[in-house]
Structure formats: C-alpha cells, structure tokens
Design an enzyme around this catalytic site. Sequence first.
Site, PDB file in Angstrom:
ATOM      1  N   LYS A 285       0.784  -1.228   0.000  1.00 42.04           N
ATOM      2  CA  LYS A 285       0.000   0.000   0.000  1.00 42.04           C
ATOM      3  C   LYS A 285       0.823   1.289   0.000  1.00 42.04           C
ATOM      4  O   LYS A 285       0.279   2.368  -0.212  1.00 42.04           O
ATOM      5  CB  LYS A 285      -0.936   0.020   1.222  1.00 42.04           C
ATOM      6  CG  LYS A 285      -2.069  -0.998   1.130  1.00 42.04           C
ATOM      7  CD  LYS A 285      -2.937  -0.753  -0.069  1.00 42.04           C
ATOM      8  CE  LYS A 285      -3.839  -1.931  -0.375  1.00 42.04           C
ATOM      9  NZ  LYS A 285      -4.229  -1.966  -1.782  1.00 42.04           N
TER      10      LYS A 285
ATOM     11  N   TYR B  23      -7.011  -5.246  -1.634  1.00 39.03           N
ATOM     12  CA  TYR B  23      -5.741  -5.414  -2.344  1.00 39.03           C
ATOM     13  C   TYR B  23      -5.708  -4.585  -3.632  1.00 39.03           C
ATOM     14  O   TYR B  23      -4.719  -3.930  -3.942  1.00 39.03           O
ATOM     15  CB  TYR B  23      -5.510  -6.897  -2.667  1.00 39.03           C
ATOM     16  CG  TYR B  23      -4.082  -7.222  -3.061  1.00 39.03           C
ATOM     17  CD1 TYR B  23      -3.738  -7.432  -4.391  1.00 39.03           C
ATOM     18  CD2 TYR B  23      -3.071  -7.301  -2.101  1.00 39.03           C
ATOM     19  CE1 TYR B  23      -2.420  -7.729  -4.754  1.00 39.03           C
ATOM     20  CE2 TYR B  23      -1.759  -7.591  -2.452  1.00 39.03           C
ATOM     21  CZ  TYR B  23      -1.438  -7.799  -3.781  1.00 39.03           C
ATOM     22  OH  TYR B  23      -0.136  -8.069  -4.136  1.00 39.03           O
TER      23      TYR B  23
HETATM   24  C1  PHB Z   1       7.691  -6.171  -4.131  1.00 43.04           C
HETATM   25  O1  PHB Z   1       8.733  -5.614  -3.729  1.00 43.04           O
HETATM   26  O2  PHB Z   1       7.591  -6.662  -5.268  1.00 43.04           O
HETATM   27  C2  PHB Z   1       6.503  -6.285  -3.198  1.00 43.04           C
HETATM   28  C3  PHB Z   1       6.629  -5.897  -1.869  1.00 43.04           C
HETATM   29  C4  PHB Z   1       5.535  -5.985  -1.026  1.00 43.04           C
HETATM   30  C5  PHB Z   1       4.319  -6.475  -1.525  1.00 43.04           C
HETATM   31  C6  PHB Z   1       4.195  -6.851  -2.849  1.00 43.04           C
HETATM   32  C7  PHB Z   1       5.301  -6.764  -3.698  1.00 43.04           C
HETATM   33  O3  PHB Z   1       3.239  -6.580  -0.688  1.00 43.04           O
END
Ligand code: PHB
Length: 406
Positions: free
Chosen positions: A309, A397
């Site tokens: 987020k 999400y």
């Molecule tokens: C990412 O660094 O790709 C990443 C980090 C946290 C998340 C989703 C993706 O919740």
Amino acid sequence: MTEIEETNHKAPTKTQVAIIGAGPSGLLLGQLLTKAGIDNVILERQTGEYVLGRIRAGVLEQGTVNLIREAGAGARMDKEGLIHTHTDFSFQGEHYQLDIEKYSGGKHVVVYGQTEVTRDLMEEREKAGAITIYEADSVKLHDIESDQPYVTYQHNDELHRLDCDYIAGCDGFHGPSRKAIPSNKIEEYEKVYPFGWLGLMSDTPPVNDELVYCAHERGFALCSMRSPTRSRYYIQVPDTDKIENWTEERFWKELKRRIPPEMAERLVTGPALEMSIAPLRSYVCETMQYGKLFLLGDSAHIVPPTGAKGLNLAASDVDTAYRLFVKIYKEGRTDLIPRYQEICLARVWKAVRFSWWMTMLLHRFESGGRFDFRVQQAEFDYFIHSDAGKTTIAENYVGLPFEALE
Ligand code: PHB
Ligand code: APR
C-alpha cells in the site's frame, strides 16, 4: 533510459506550490500540477541518480495506474507493466490462488517497479521543463501559518529563498515538513512490529506467475517480481537481525523451507543484485494539513509492505491534493482546504488497517506461541475459503475507490 540530468536551472525565487521531495509523491504531484498549468518547484536533497537507486515495491492499484496515465507518464508502464488478476497465498506450504479480479468486481493490479515509476515521472518532468533542484540541502519551511509561506535551502554553497502560496511536504518519513508542524498540533499513531523483511533481488525468472504471500511456522516469505526475468523475494527476520548474518546461499535455503514444496522444487536461484533488511512499522500523522502546508505520502504515513500500500497511499494523497489545488487556482475554492485531511485520513486508516491485518495474519509472532499460530491458521482458513473473506481481501488489495473532493 536517458541519464537523468541534474537540472541546473537558475534558482527560482517564487512559485505557486513548493514541493519538498522528488520521490513518487513529489514527482507525481509536480507532473499533474504542471499539466494543469499550476507552477511548482521540487526541492530534493539527493541527486536524481540516488533517488532512482532506491529499491521499492511495485504493485500498482488501478487508481494509481490511472493517475500516472493522467500525469502523462504511463507509456512504459502500459507497455512493460504486468497485469495481475490473481494473487496467491500459502499457509504451511499449502498453495491457494485468489482471483482478485473476480472477487473485486473486475479490478486487477499492475506489477511495475516503483523505481520505474519514478524514472518515468522524472523524464516527463524534464521534458515539460519543470524545475527540480537536486542536492538542495538544509531545506527549511517558514511562516507556514501565514499567507506568505516560504522555503529556504542551500544549493551550490548558496542560501536560496523560494516564496510560494502552498508547500507540499513530499519528503518522506524523515523529511522536514512534518517536523515544521508545532508538536502540540500533531496527532500521531505508531505500531512497531518485532521483525523486518530481508529482501533479495535477482535476475532469475519468477518462481510463480502470481505473487505468493507465504505464512509459515518458520516465518513469512513473499515471492514477487519486477519482470519475467527479474525476481524479488523477502523473508521475515527478527528485528535484531543484521544483513551481515546472511549469505545468498542461506537466504535461498530458508526461502525454500517457507514456500510451497512444488515451488521450492522449481525455484531458480542466482546471485543477489541487492540484499537488505527493512524494519516494519505502521505510522499515521493525522495532521495532514496545517496552514499552507500539506503532507503527502510517507511524510504522513508508513505502512508495513505486506499490503503493498505504500506507493498507492501516496498516490491517493496526490490525487486529492492535485484536485484541491486545481479547485483553488481555477475556481478560488480555498473553502475546500479542510477536505484534504478528511478525505486522505479516511483512506489512510483503511489502508493502514489492511496492511496491519495482512501483517498480523501472515507473520510468525514468537511471543504468541502455539495458540496464536492456530488462531492465525483458522483466520486464514476462513478468509481463503469463504466468498466474504476472499471479497474482503480482493477489494482492499486492488485498492478502495478514491473519494471526490465534493
Ligand atoms: C515487491 O517488492 O515486489 C513487493 C513488496 C511488497 C508487496 C508486494 C510486492 O506486498
Ligand atoms: N529535503 C529535501 N528532500 C528530502 C528531505 C529534505 N530534508 N528529506 C527527504 N527528502 C526526499 C528524499 O530524498 C526522497 O527522495 O524526499 C523524498 C521522499 O520520497 P519517499 O520517501 O519515497 O516518499 P514518497 O514520495 O511519499 O513515496 C512513498 O516510497 O518509500 C516508499 O514505501 C514508500 O512506496 C512508498 C513511497
């Protein structure tokens, strides 16, 4: 990509909106204001290359994607960004797919690194000829409660003053903007988690087409990506852990123990392009507007990355601030100023709650013992197997809708 030239414009002395910080918040706001004909100057402490060197998450909500397009910086994102209609979870190695498109009523997310968003915004700003002063030291905010606020800063060993109508504090958690608000006027909330995320970036094919959030008795793990050839992985580590304790080999071995067995089997490992530990914390400063100062993004709030987020919350603050400035400059609607904090906080707290909930659900809390782990398992089991549970996760999400100013 072209090298980002450090803009060496003659130092401006007056602007309409002074933006402090050339991260995603500052650059996105600056680009939108420039396109709306509202003059703005960005003051950034670091060099452009330093800003681009930051490794950050890259899951974009639809609202963020739309705003980047509205700013005229979406071409490469639309070409290279990966549309994800699902996101996966696992609990103790059991793998579950969540159709976030189905359960969010048709929405999805776009996987596109924050570094790339920043690069695209920097390039568009340069093309528009808007002014960014890099390596602006000792930025100070002055008279933010008056009608003539101004900012001072050091650049090339000279002290400069920038008069403005408003100041947008986009300078992250450690910047000067929030600290310019009198301490008796600030309302803050914070929660520190007893662990961090050890992240590794590698030029290896992602282990799974979708992201996979893995809860395990050994600790949380996340399998993410930047492109079909570049992967991003994380594992939960104690908040006392140090990067010196970790080799690539140890990282890969531990990751394999926390992800579903069939994924561990097919995981392609490789040299780390980057390895680092980030602490996890939730923080909200409810004073998001004070006098002529507006706080946006990480200067006002921090979320644990579990809900992806951080960037999206920054973008929603930018959406509200941008539309407010247009109303002020085009229609004289200064009466709408109090709406900024009202609208932002309503969304901030919902995103803070979701990020907290995902963190509490998926991480291992040693202090909670076996009982808490069983409760986590029951909660996960309910959410991942019920339409109500899947809808709740999916709606949050993909991002809750932006609220209109009026
Ligand atoms: C990412 O660094 O790709 C990443 C980090 C946290 C998340 C989703 C993706 O919740
Ligand atoms: N003077 C000028 N610039 C400053 C100062 C200062 N004293 N202090 C900090 N800055 C700059 C930083 O160098 C950085 O480039 O402000 C910018 C703040 O950028 P971010 O910290 O990235 O915050 P924001 O733009 O709100 O973006 C939030 O970035 O940190 C991630 O996870 C976070 O995804 C979220 C997003």
